[in-house]
Write a protein that holds these residues in place. Structure first.
Motif, PDB file in Angstrom:
ATOM      1  N   GLY A 144       0.794  -1.225   0.000  1.00  0.00           N
ATOM      2  CA  GLY A 144       0.000   0.000   0.000  1.00  0.00           C
ATOM      3  C   GLY A 144       0.822   1.268   0.000  1.00  0.00           C
ATOM      4  O   GLY A 144       0.390   2.297  -0.528  1.00  0.00           O
ATOM      5  N   ARG A 145       1.999   1.229   0.587  1.00  0.00           N
ATOM      6  CA  ARG A 145       2.859   2.422   0.648  1.00  0.00           C
ATOM      7  C   ARG A 145       3.788   2.533  -0.553  1.00  0.00           C
ATOM      8  O   ARG A 145       4.310   3.609  -0.824  1.00  0.00           O
ATOM      9  CB  ARG A 145       3.687   2.421   1.938  1.00  0.00           C
ATOM     10  CG  ARG A 145       2.865   2.696   3.166  1.00  0.00           C
ATOM     11  CD  ARG A 145       2.399   4.122   3.185  1.00  0.00           C
ATOM     12  NE  ARG A 145       1.510   4.370   4.322  1.00  0.00           N
ATOM     13  CZ  ARG A 145       0.904   5.518   4.500  1.00  0.00           C
ATOM     14  NH1 ARG A 145       1.046   6.496   3.641  1.00  0.00           N
ATOM     15  NH2 ARG A 145       0.118   5.676   5.537  1.00  0.00           N
ATOM     16  N   PRO A 148      -9.798  -1.865  -7.756  1.00  0.00           N
ATOM     17  CA  PRO A 148     -10.328  -1.978  -6.396  1.00  0.00           C
ATOM     18  C   PRO A 148      -9.254  -2.094  -5.312  1.00  0.00           C
ATOM     19  O   PRO A 148      -9.386  -1.504  -4.247  1.00  0.00           O
ATOM     20  CB  PRO A 148     -11.185  -3.241  -6.434  1.00  0.00           C
ATOM     21  CG  PRO A 148     -11.356  -3.598  -7.853  1.00  0.00           C
ATOM     22  CD  PRO A 148     -10.293  -2.908  -8.631  1.00  0.00           C
ATOM     23  N   ALA A 149      -8.184  -2.841  -5.570  1.00  0.00           N
ATOM     24  CA  ALA A 149      -7.138  -2.995  -4.557  1.00  0.00           C
ATOM     25  C   ALA A 149      -6.489  -1.647  -4.260  1.00  0.00           C
ATOM     26  O   ALA A 149      -6.284  -1.286  -3.095  1.00  0.00           O
ATOM     27  CB  ALA A 149      -6.085  -4.007  -5.012  1.00  0.00           C
ATOM     28  N   GLU A 174      -5.570   3.355  -0.947  1.00  0.00           N
ATOM     29  CA  GLU A 174      -5.746   4.804  -0.749  1.00  0.00           C
ATOM     30  C   GLU A 174      -6.572   5.095   0.489  1.00  0.00           C
ATOM     31  O   GLU A 174      -6.274   6.035   1.235  1.00  0.00           O
ATOM     32  CB  GLU A 174      -6.387   5.429  -1.979  1.00  0.00           C
ATOM     33  CG  GLU A 174      -5.452   5.515  -3.169  1.00  0.00           C
ATOM     34  CD  GLU A 174      -6.129   6.090  -4.406  1.00  0.00           C
ATOM     35  OE1 GLU A 174      -7.191   6.729  -4.281  1.00  0.00           O
ATOM     36  OE2 GLU A 174      -5.571   5.895  -5.501  1.00  0.00           O
ATOM     37  N   THR A 175      -7.607   4.307   0.732  1.00  0.00           N
ATOM     38  CA  THR A 175      -8.445   4.484   1.920  1.00  0.00           C
ATOM     39  C   THR A 175      -7.618   4.260   3.190  1.00  0.00           C
ATOM     40  O   THR A 175      -7.662   5.070   4.121  1.00  0.00           O
ATOM     41  CB  THR A 175      -9.649   3.523   1.883  1.00  0.00           C
ATOM     42  OG1 THR A 175     -10.425   3.813   0.719  1.00  0.00           O
ATOM     43  CG2 THR A 175     -10.506   3.652   3.123  1.00  0.00           C
ATOM     44  N   ILE A 176      -6.878   3.170   3.221  1.00  0.00           N
ATOM     45  CA  ILE A 176      -6.040   2.853   4.384  1.00  0.00           C
ATOM     46  C   ILE A 176      -5.010   3.957   4.610  1.00  0.00           C
ATOM     47  O   ILE A 176      -4.854   4.457   5.729  1.00  0.00           O
ATOM     48  CB  ILE A 176      -5.341   1.491   4.200  1.00  0.00           C
ATOM     49  CG1 ILE A 176      -6.364   0.360   4.201  1.00  0.00           C
ATOM     50  CG2 ILE A 176      -4.277   1.266   5.282  1.00  0.00           C
ATOM     51  CD1 ILE A 176      -5.827  -0.965   3.673  1.00  0.00           C
ATOM     52  N   ASN A 177      -4.314   4.331   3.547  1.00  0.00           N
ATOM     53  CA  ASN A 177      -3.289   5.371   3.672  1.00  0.00           C
ATOM     54  C   ASN A 177      -3.897   6.690   4.137  1.00  0.00           C
ATOM     55  O   ASN A 177      -3.287   7.417   4.927  1.00  0.00           O
ATOM     56  CB  ASN A 177      -2.539   5.555   2.354  1.00  0.00           C
ATOM     57  CG  ASN A 177      -1.670   4.359   2.002  1.00  0.00           C
ATOM     58  OD1 ASN A 177      -1.367   3.526   2.853  1.00  0.00           O
ATOM     59  ND2 ASN A 177      -1.294   4.263   0.751  1.00  0.00           N
ATOM     60  N   THR A 214      -9.208  -5.016   8.800  1.00  0.00           N
ATOM     61  CA  THR A 214     -10.189  -5.666   7.930  1.00  0.00           C
ATOM     62  C   THR A 214      -9.945  -5.314   6.460  1.00  0.00           C
ATOM     63  O   THR A 214     -10.007  -6.187   5.588  1.00  0.00           O
ATOM     64  CB  THR A 214     -11.614  -5.256   8.338  1.00  0.00           C
ATOM     65  OG1 THR A 214     -11.824  -5.669   9.693  1.00  0.00           O
ATOM     66  CG2 THR A 214     -12.661  -5.890   7.451  1.00  0.00           C
ATOM     67  N   LEU A 215      -9.657  -4.054   6.190  1.00  0.00           N
ATOM     68  CA  LEU A 215      -9.395  -3.631   4.807  1.00  0.00           C
ATOM     69  C   LEU A 215      -8.140  -4.301   4.253  1.00  0.00           C
ATOM     70  O   LEU A 215      -8.106  -4.684   3.075  1.00  0.00           O
ATOM     71  CB  LEU A 215      -9.271  -2.112   4.717  1.00  0.00           C
ATOM     72  CG  LEU A 215     -10.552  -1.314   4.949  1.00  0.00           C
ATOM     73  CD1 LEU A 215     -10.259   0.184   4.945  1.00  0.00           C
ATOM     74  CD2 LEU A 215     -11.617  -1.666   3.917  1.00  0.00           C
ATOM     75  N   ARG A 216      -7.131  -4.471   5.082  1.00  0.00           N
ATOM     76  CA  ARG A 216      -5.910  -5.137   4.607  1.00  0.00           C
ATOM     77  C   ARG A 216      -6.158  -6.610   4.291  1.00  0.00           C
ATOM     78  O   ARG A 216      -5.579  -7.152   3.348  1.00  0.00           O
ATOM     79  CB  ARG A 216      -4.772  -4.972   5.608  1.00  0.00           C
ATOM     80  CG  ARG A 216      -4.166  -3.586   5.550  1.00  0.00           C
ATOM     81  CD  ARG A 216      -2.908  -3.462   6.356  1.00  0.00           C
ATOM     82  NE  ARG A 216      -2.329  -2.136   6.167  1.00  0.00           N
ATOM     83  CZ  ARG A 216      -1.788  -1.417   7.129  1.00  0.00           C
ATOM     84  NH1 ARG A 216      -1.711  -1.908   8.359  1.00  0.00           N
ATOM     85  NH2 ARG A 216      -1.302  -0.234   6.870  1.00  0.00           N
TER      86      ARG A 216
END
Length: 138
Positions: A73-74, A81-82, A87-90, A113-115
């Motif tokens: 993610g970083r 979708p992934a 982007e949501t998590i970050n 949960t998102l991860r």
């Protein structure tokens, strides 16, 4: 006592997994920061087993999946979708850092949960392309 596999590590922040092969050998998989797929790299066997001054963490499977998705993610950018989930998590983590404050228990649970969800999505996409997602448990 015999070693049990799979074994999960973070080596200097990079996710690494040791998996027993069907013939009794050992495969060492390392997450690529460029593609997000796992690549074989036995050099990590010596780095992890035979001691270094490197930062090495032993992880559970759940911790490993969280680490993989934080790493992806970083570092990765793309569409689909992934990447929307990354982007949501970050965004949640960046907002907490900017305020500055710790994540709330609710935010931590949502990120966890998102991860898990993004892990399944990203690995499924890699496999659909004939590439290596997270190696399956032996």
């Amino acid at each position: 006592m015999a070693e049990t596999y799979p074994q999960y590590y973070a080596y200097e922040g990079r996710p690494v997994i040791f998996v027993e092969t069907p013939d009794g050998g050992l495969a060492v998989w390392v997450l690529s920061g460029r593609t997000g797929e796992f690549v074989r790299d036995r050099s990590y066997l010596e780095k992890i087993w035979f001691g270094t001054t490197a930062d090495i963490e032993t992880l559970t499977r759940d911790e490993f999946i969280q680490w993989v998705e934080e790493f992806r993610g970083r570092r990765l950018r793309g569409e689909g979708p992934a990447y929307a989930l990354y982007e949501t998590i970050n965004g949640i983590e960046d907002a907490a850092r900017a305020e500055p404050r710790r994540l709330t228990p609710e935010e931590k649970a949502l990120i966890h949960t998102l991860r898990l969800r993004v892990h399944d999505l990203f690995d499924a996409e890699l496999r659909a392309q004939g590439r290596q997602g997270t190696p399956e448990d032996a």
